[in-house]
Design a protein around this motif. Structure first.
Motif, PDB file in Angstrom:
ATOM      1  N   TYR A   4       0.818  -1.217   0.000  1.00 50.34           N
ATOM      2  CA  TYR A   4       0.000   0.000   0.000  1.00 50.34           C
ATOM      3  C   TYR A   4       0.850   1.265   0.000  1.00 50.34           C
ATOM      4  CZ  TYR A   4      -3.862  -3.098   1.038  1.00 50.34           C
ATOM      5  OH  TYR A   4      -4.786  -4.088   0.971  1.00 50.34           O
ATOM      6  N   GLU A   7      -2.200   4.204   3.711  1.00 48.28           N
ATOM      7  CA  GLU A   7      -3.182   3.544   4.592  1.00 48.28           C
ATOM      8  C   GLU A   7      -3.639   4.594   5.607  1.00 48.28           C
ATOM      9  OE1 GLU A   7      -1.576  -0.648   5.767  1.00 48.28           O
ATOM     10  OE2 GLU A   7       0.036   0.534   4.902  1.00 48.28           O
ATOM     11  N   GLN A   9      -6.369   5.244   8.688  1.00 48.11           N
ATOM     12  CA  GLN A   9      -7.199   4.409   9.548  1.00 48.11           C
ATOM     13  C   GLN A   9      -7.909   5.244  10.604  1.00 48.11           C
ATOM     14  OE1 GLN A   9      -5.173   1.468  11.807  1.00 48.11           O
ATOM     15  NE2 GLN A   9      -6.555  -0.157  11.131  1.00 48.11           N
ATOM     16  N   GLY A  10      -9.222   5.088  10.676  1.00 49.43           N
ATOM     17  CA  GLY A  10     -10.002   5.747  11.728  1.00 49.43           C
ATOM     18  C   GLY A  10      -9.891   7.255  11.734  1.00 49.43           C
ATOM     19  N   GLN A  23     -14.322   8.483  11.411  1.00 51.19           N
ATOM     20  CA  GLN A  23     -13.704   7.145  11.489  1.00 51.19           C
ATOM     21  C   GLN A  23     -13.500   6.528  10.099  1.00 51.19           C
ATOM     22  OE1 GLN A  23     -12.646   5.395  14.284  1.00 51.19           O
ATOM     23  NE2 GLN A  23     -12.977   7.296  15.402  1.00 51.19           N
ATOM     24  N   ASP A  25     -11.654   4.831   7.005  1.00 51.91           N
ATOM     25  CA  ASP A  25     -10.509   4.019   6.586  1.00 51.91           C
ATOM     26  C   ASP A  25     -10.343   4.159   5.075  1.00 51.91           C
ATOM     27  OD1 ASP A  25     -10.333   3.083   9.148  1.00 51.91           O
ATOM     28  OD2 ASP A  25     -11.457   1.229   8.744  1.00 51.91           O
ATOM     29  N   ARG A  27      -7.469   2.914   1.834  1.00 48.17           N
ATOM     30  CA  ARG A  27      -6.186   2.322   1.441  1.00 48.17           C
ATOM     31  C   ARG A  27      -5.977   2.437  -0.065  1.00 48.17           C
ATOM     32  NH1 ARG A  27      -5.406  -3.282   4.677  1.00 48.17           N
ATOM     33  NH2 ARG A  27      -7.049  -3.940   3.268  1.00 48.17           N
ATOM     34  N   GLY A  60      -7.054   9.215  14.367  1.00 46.13           N
ATOM     35  CA  GLY A  60      -6.680   8.379  13.235  1.00 46.13           C
ATOM     36  C   GLY A  60      -5.187   8.337  12.968  1.00 46.13           C
ATOM     37  N   GLN A  61      -4.790   7.319  12.187  1.00 52.37           N
ATOM     38  CA  GLN A  61      -3.378   7.154  11.830  1.00 52.37           C
ATOM     39  C   GLN A  61      -3.217   7.128  10.318  1.00 52.37           C
ATOM     40  OE1 GLN A  61      -4.521   4.482  14.163  1.00 52.37           O
ATOM     41  NE2 GLN A  61      -4.032   6.059  15.706  1.00 52.37           N
ATOM     42  N   LYS A  63      -0.380   5.849   7.308  1.00 50.69           N
ATOM     43  CA  LYS A  63       0.894   5.215   6.939  1.00 50.69           C
ATOM     44  C   LYS A  63       1.159   5.507   5.475  1.00 50.69           C
ATOM     45  CE  LYS A  63       0.910   1.171   9.948  1.00 50.69           C
ATOM     46  NZ  LYS A  63       0.667  -0.284   9.917  1.00 50.69           N
TER      47      LYS A  63
END
Ligand SMILES: Nc1ncnc2c1ncn2[C@@H]1O[C@H](COP(=O)(O)OP(=O)(O)OP(=O)(O)O)[C@@H](O)[C@H]1O
Ligand SMILES: [Mg+2]
Length: 510
Positions: A4, A7, A9-10, A23, A25, A27, A60-61, A63
C-alpha cells in the motif's frame, strides 16, 4: 501480499462540531488508480486535504509506504512524495509556467540558473507523460485544461509518487478528459499511485482499479472495479438508492418571443472578434441549449448578456426593450439571472456567510430591507428555507461560503438565482461539480422555471444535459451561432459536426 502506498485508519475531522470525516478508513494500492466517490459534502476533499497535510485529523493514523507518519503541513507531505491538484487551481496568473513551478522551492544556485534547470526538467517531464505545455507562457494565457497540466507537472516536478486529483475533469472538455486519462494511465504504468475524486461514474468505471465511497463523512463501501461493476452499483453505494430520472414529456413551447439577440459583436483586447454577429432568440417558457467546444465565445456571451462586459455592437432586446448600455445591476433589475461558470470569481462573496450570499443581489429589495434597513429575520428565514430545499450541507446559515464543499457552493448560487423570480436565466454549466442527485434536482428546477414561463439559455459542456432538457439547441463556433435546431429532430452527430465548425447541411470532408 498487497503493498500500500497509503493507509489511513479511523480518520475523524470536525469543523466547529460538524463532522466532515467520521472514522474513515482508506487504502491505496501502490501503482493503482483509486476512485473516491460521494455526494456533495460527503467529506472527500477533507480526507484528501488531511493526506496532503493541509488539515490535521482529531483522530486516526496515516501510513505512507508502510510507515506511520504525522503530516503537519503540505511540505512534509510533499517530502513523502504526496502531491495534490486541487478542485480550484492554486496558480499565480500573471507568472509564467516555469515561475509557478519554482514557487516555494528553495533556490540552490540563484534564481536565473534555477530557471534554466527547472525549464529543462519541465520539458523532460512533459515529454515523458505527453503533458504538452509551453514553459514560457503566462498562466493567464492558458486554457483551463493547460493550467491543469501545469498543476500536474509541478506536482510531478516536486517528486510526487502519490497523486491526488480533486475533480480534475469537472473543468475539462470531453476531449481534454480523454487526454488526461491517457496521461493518468501512463503514470500508473510508471508505478505511480493515483487518487481520483469525481462525480462522473463512467470515469470511475473506465479508469479506476478500486473505489472508496463516502457518505455523510463515513466510509460506506469500497471495492475493486471489475468489468461487471455498473453505474447503478456505484450510485446505490453512494446515495443508498437508485436515482431515477424521468423527465415527463414536456408540452411544446408556445410562448411569445422574450429575448432577442441581434448581431451581437464583441472584440477582445487585440481587436479580434470573440463574438462575431450572434443571432438567436428565446421564447417565454423555452430552454435553448447552447452546445460548443469550450472557448468559442460562451463565456463572453454570458458576460455581455448579463451586462458584465459591454458589447462592441448589436442588440439585446428583452420583451422589446433594449438592454445594451445598462449596468450589471440594471440587467439584474430587469430580471436576468446568471449562474456563472466560475463561482469563485463571480458567483459568491467567499468571506460572507450563506444567508448574505443568498440575498446579495437583492438586499435592497422590499423582501429584505425597509427604508434602507436590512430585515434580518427575513434574510435568516430565506436562508433556512433554501438550505433545506436545496439540501445545502453546511454547519448552518452563518457558515462562510469559503468553508463549504465545492458542490454546496454551487448550490448556493443556484438557489439564489432561481428564486430571484427571473424573466431570463443565463445558466453557464449549472451542474458542474454537482453529484448525481443534485444534478437531477437542478435540471428539474430549470424545467419548473420553464413551466412558469422563464426563458433559459443553458450552456453546458454536457451534451446529454442539453439534449435532456432543451427545446431548441444552438451550436456556437468561433463566436458565431452555426445553427439552431429543434431538439426533436437533431442527432448527436449533427451537433458534433457543427461544434467542429462544419455548417449545418454541409458534409464533413473525408
Ligand atoms: N474549512 C472548513 N471549515 C468548516 N467546514 C468545512 C471546511 N471544509 C469543509 N467543511 C465541511 O466539511 C464537509 C465536507 O466537505 P468536503 O469539502 O470534504 O466535501 P466533498 O465531499 O469534497 O464535497 P464536493 O463534492 O461538494 O466537493 C462539508 O459539510 C463542509 O461544509
Ligand atoms: Mg470536494
Amino acid at each position: 501480499m498487497q503493498s500500500y502506498a497509503v493507509e489511513m485508519q479511523g480518520i475523524t475531522k470536525r469543523f466547529k462540531g460538524n463532522v466532515a470525516n467520521n472514522q474513515v478508513d482508506f487504502r491505496l494500492i501502490k501503482g493503482s488508480i483509486h476512485g473516491l466517490l460521494g455526494e456533495n459534502g460527503a467529506g472527500k476533499t477533507t480526507l484528501m486535504n488531511i493526506l496532503f497535510g493541509l488539515y490535521q485529523p482529531e483522530e486516526g493514523q496515516i501510513k505512507i509506504n508502510g510507515s506511520a507518519v504525522v503530516l503537519n503541513n503540505p511540505t512534509q507531505a510533499m517530502n513523502l512524495g504526496i502531491g495534490m491538484v486541487h478542485q480550484h487551481f492554486m496558480l499565480v496568473r500573471p507568472m509564467t509556467v516555469v515561475e509557478n513551478m519554482m514557487l516555494g522551492l528553495p533556490s540552490q544556485r540563484g534564481p536565473l540558473l534555477d530557471k534554466a534547470k527547472v525549464e529543462a526538467s519541465l520539458r523532460e517531464l512533459s515529454g515523458k507523460y505527453n503533458l504538452k505545455v509551453d514553459p514560457k507562457a503566462k498562466i493567464r494565457q492558458l486554457s483551463v485544461g493547460e493550467q491543469q497540466r501545469v498543476e500536474i507537472l509541478s506536482v510531478l516536478y516536486r517528486g510526487a509518487e502519490i497523486l491526488i486529483l480533486d475533480e480534475p475533469t469537472a473543468v475539462l472538455t470531453p476531449q481534454e478528459s480523454t487526454e488526461l486519462f491517457k496521461i493518468l494511465k501512463l503514470m500508473r504504468d510508471d508505478g505511480k499511485s493515483i487518487i481520483l475524486i469525481t462525480h462522473k461514474l463512467e470515469e470511475i468505471l473506465e479508469i479506476a482499479d478500486e473505489v472508496t465511497v463516502l457518505r455523510d463523512g463515513c466510509r460506506v463501501g469500497g471495492e475493486p472495479i471489475t468489468p461487471a461493476t455498473t453505474k447503478s452499483d456505484l450510485t446505490n453505494l453512494m446515495v443508498g438508492r437508485e436515482i431515477v430520472c424521468n423527465f415527463a414529456e414536456k408540452p411544446p413551447c408556445t410562448g411569445k418571443t422574450r429575448l432577442v439577440v441581434d448581431q451581437l459583436m464583441l472584440k477582445d483586447e487585440h481587436k479580434l472578434p470573440v463574438l462575431n454577429g450572434i443571432n438567436f432568440s428565446i421564447r417565454e417558457g423555452e430552454i435553448v441549449g447552447l452546445a460548443g467546444v469550450d472557448g468559442n465565445g460562451q463565456k463572453e456571451l454570458c458576460e455581455v448578456l448579463t451586462g458584465l462586459k459591454p458589447s462592441s455592437s448589436g442588440k439585446i432586446l428583452l420583451d422589446g426593450q433594449e438592454l445594451i448600455g445598462k449596468k450589471p445591476s440594471g440587467f439584474i433589475k430587469e430580471g436576468i439571472a446568471h449562474i456563472p461558470e466560475d463561482r469563485h470569481k463571480t458567483g459568491l462573496a467567499m468571506g460572507f456567510d450563506i444567508a448574505t450570499n443568498l440575498i446579495i443581489k437583492e438586499y435592497h429589495s422590499p423582501r429584505f430591507s425597509f427604508r434602507g434597513l436590512l430585515n434580518f429575520k427575513a434574510i435568516q428565514d430565506n436562508a433556512k428555507r433554501l438550505l433545506e430545499e436545496y439540501k445545502i450541507k453546511a454547519s448552518g446559515q452563518e457558515a462562510k461560503a469559503k468553508d463549504l464543499s465545492g458542490g454546496n457552493q454551487q448550490k448556493i448560487i443556484l438557489a439564489r438565482e432561481i428564486t430571484s423570480s427571473p424573466r431570463v436565466i443565463i445558466a453557464n454549466q449549472p451542474t458542474r461539480g454537482l453529484d448525481i442527485g443534485a444534478t437531477m434536482y437542478v435540471r428539474e428546477k430549470l424545467m419548473e422555471q420553464r413551466a412558469q414561463g422563464v426563458s433559459i439559455l443553458l450552456i453546458s459542456a454536457d451534451l446529454e444535459e442539453i439534449l435532456q432538457i432543451s427545446d431548441r439547441i444552438a451550436v456556437i463556433y468561433e463566436g458565431q451561432i452555426k445553427g439552431i435546431m429543434d431538439n426533436k429532430n437533431v442527432s448527436i452527430e449533427e451537433i458534433g459536426m457543427m461544434m467542429a465548425g462544419v455548417e449545418s447541411g454541409e458534409k464533413a470532408a473525408c
